[in-house]
Design a protein around this motif. Structure first.
Motif, short mmCIF file in Angstrom:
data_model
loop_
_atom_site.label_atom_id
_atom_site.label_comp_id
_atom_site.label_asym_id
_atom_site.label_seq_id
_atom_site.Cartn_x
_atom_site.Cartn_y
_atom_site.Cartn_z
N TRP A 160 8.43 -5.26 4.77
CA TRP A 160 9.01 -6.39 5.48
C TRP A 160 7.96 -6.87 6.65
O TRP A 160 8.33 -8.09 7.15
N GLU A 161 6.93 -6.27 7.24
CA GLU A 161 6.09 -6.50 8.26
C GLU A 161 4.91 -7.18 7.54
O GLU A 161 4.06 -7.90 8.43
N GLY A 162 4.77 -7.36 6.28
CA GLY A 162 3.65 -8.16 5.51
C GLY A 162 2.56 -7.28 5.27
O GLY A 162 1.43 -7.75 5.09
N PHE A 163 2.45 -5.92 5.43
CA PHE A 163 1.40 -5.06 4.98
C PHE A 163 1.49 -4.62 3.52
O PHE A 163 2.59 -4.50 2.97
N PHE A 164 0.32 -4.44 2.82
CA PHE A 164 0.46 -4.13 1.37
C PHE A 164 -0.32 -2.81 1.50
O PHE A 164 -1.09 -2.34 2.19
N TYR A 165 0.28 -2.09 0.48
CA TYR A 165 -0.24 -0.77 0.30
C TYR A 165 -0.89 -0.36 -1.10
O TYR A 165 -0.37 -0.82 -1.89
N PHE A 166 -2.09 0.28 -0.89
CA PHE A 166 -2.78 0.61 -2.07
C PHE A 166 -3.20 2.12 -2.12
O PHE A 166 -2.99 2.94 -1.05
N VAL A 167 -3.87 2.55 -2.96
CA VAL A 167 -4.52 3.72 -2.92
C VAL A 167 -6.10 3.61 -2.75
O VAL A 167 -6.58 2.88 -3.60
N ARG A 168 -6.69 4.58 -2.03
CA ARG A 168 -7.95 4.62 -2.14
C ARG A 168 -8.66 5.83 -2.92
O ARG A 168 -7.97 6.79 -2.54
N ALA A 169 -9.46 5.65 -3.83
CA ALA A 169 -9.95 6.94 -4.28
C ALA A 169 -11.50 6.93 -4.14
O ALA A 169 -12.10 5.87 -4.17
N ARG A 170 -12.06 8.20 -4.27
CA ARG A 170 -13.41 8.55 -4.04
C ARG A 170 -13.48 9.63 -5.30
O ARG A 170 -13.15 10.80 -5.37
#
Length: 337
Positions: free
Chosen positions: A53-63
């Motif tokens: 609701w704050e406008g942040f997007f969530y992803f995963v980082r992979a190495r």
């Protein structure tokens, strides 16, 4: 994200659980990083653009460092659909495992068909737009911890787009960016973050080093503007429905409290008449001299107890009067006007 090692026979056909995807845009991408030889299996995948609701997007980082080469990647959370699992159940499970997130599914974004020629696989990626409800514990498997080193990225829209572009410096990074940047752009259009025409959306992807990209649009796909309007309406109605229900509960509580507050005024008036009277002083002195039973509660004979109660009662009445002056008590607006 799971290891890319599960074979299947033949192309899988859409199931009843996929009927909501009939009008979603469908894009077909070719693998321009590794030469095509043959495809021996398909994989049904669910992925999500996740926003709070704050406008942040969530992803995963992979190495990772495997057959695809050494790479640092940004990717949407998601993975393969398990046997007998519906698409909505699959994406909820994947987001719970990889992000620790409980989500509300807002709508499909796009159905993206692409290929990993290196492992002879065709991917059918179902992208959802999801809103975070809450976060809890992640449940990563051993491959995700030891081989992919997954972690969570929390980014603004522009930061996420820039991160895809920054990491499109390896073959796998370019494959992922060409698939997911258009999806991110369309999600931004659906959320009203960017005005975007469907014809412009594919320009978000970095150009491949060959001419095999071959993007095809589903002809029955709704335009982002129409879908965005519907999504905004849905979100608006959901917001005000929640607001109404919360307000109704508070008003009901206040109504009951106001009834009790009104009823107690007579008792407070009686208490006020007693406090400081001749009778009160007689009782006070008797208490001070130890003439009253020891087990008798005598809070009413303390000077501060009654005074503070009566003073707070007067303050509350004043606050109610101030509230009435601040609130517009006019007749509610007619929806027809």
């Amino acid at each position: 994200m799971t290891k890319q090692t599960e074979p299947a026979d033949g192309r899988q056909q859409p199931t009843d659980a996929e009927t909501t995807w009939q009008t979603a845009p469908r894009w077909e991408l070719q693998d321009g990083e590794w030469p095509f030889t043959y495809t021996d299996h398909d994989r049904r995948i669910v992925r999500a653009i996740v926003v709070d609701w704050e406008g942040f997007f969530y992803f995963v980082r992979a190495r990772r460092d495997d057959d695809f080469g050494r790479a640092e990647l940004i990717e949407t959370s998601g993975g393969g659909v398990e046997a007998g699992e519906s698409l909505p159940d699959a994406i909820r499970r994947e987001l719970r495992e990889e992000l620790g997130a409980e989500v509300e599914i807002l709508c499909p974004i796009a159905l993206v068909s692409d290929f990993y020629n290196l492992i002879h696989r065709h991917n059918l990626n179902h992208y959802y737009l999801c809103r975070v409800r809450s976060f809890g514990e992640k449940h990563l498997n051993r491959d995700e911890i030891e081989d992919f080193h997954l972690s969570t990225l929390r980014l603004r829209f522009d930061e996420a787009a820039a991160e895809y572009e920054r990491l499109a410096c390896t073959p796998l990074g370019r494959l992922i960016a060409r698939r997911e940047l258009p999806v991110l752009r369309r999600a931004g259009a659906l959320l009203g973050l960017t005005p975007l025409d469907e014809s412009d959306i594919l320009r978000a992807a970095p150009e491949t080093n060959t001419d095999k990209r071959g993007v095809l649009m589903h002809q029955n796909a709704p335009s982002p503007s129409n879908t965005a309007d519907l999504l905004c309406q849905t979100e608006r109605v959901r917001h005000y429905e929640t607001l109404m229900n919360e307000a109704a509960a508070v008003v009901a509580d206040c109504e009951q409290a106001l009834d009790r507050f009104t009823a107690v005024q007579e008792k407070l008036a009686e208490l006020n008449a007693y406090y400081g009277s001749k009778a009160w002083w007689e009782d006070f002195n008797a208490s001070e001299e130890g003439l009253l039973p020891k087990e008798l509660p005598c809070g009413v004979l303390s000077e501060d107890g009654v005074f503070d109660l009566l003073d707070r009662n007067r303050e509350l009445i004043g606050e109610v009067r101030d509230l009435l002056r601040r609130i517009d008590l006019a007749k509610p607006a007619d929806p027809e006007t």
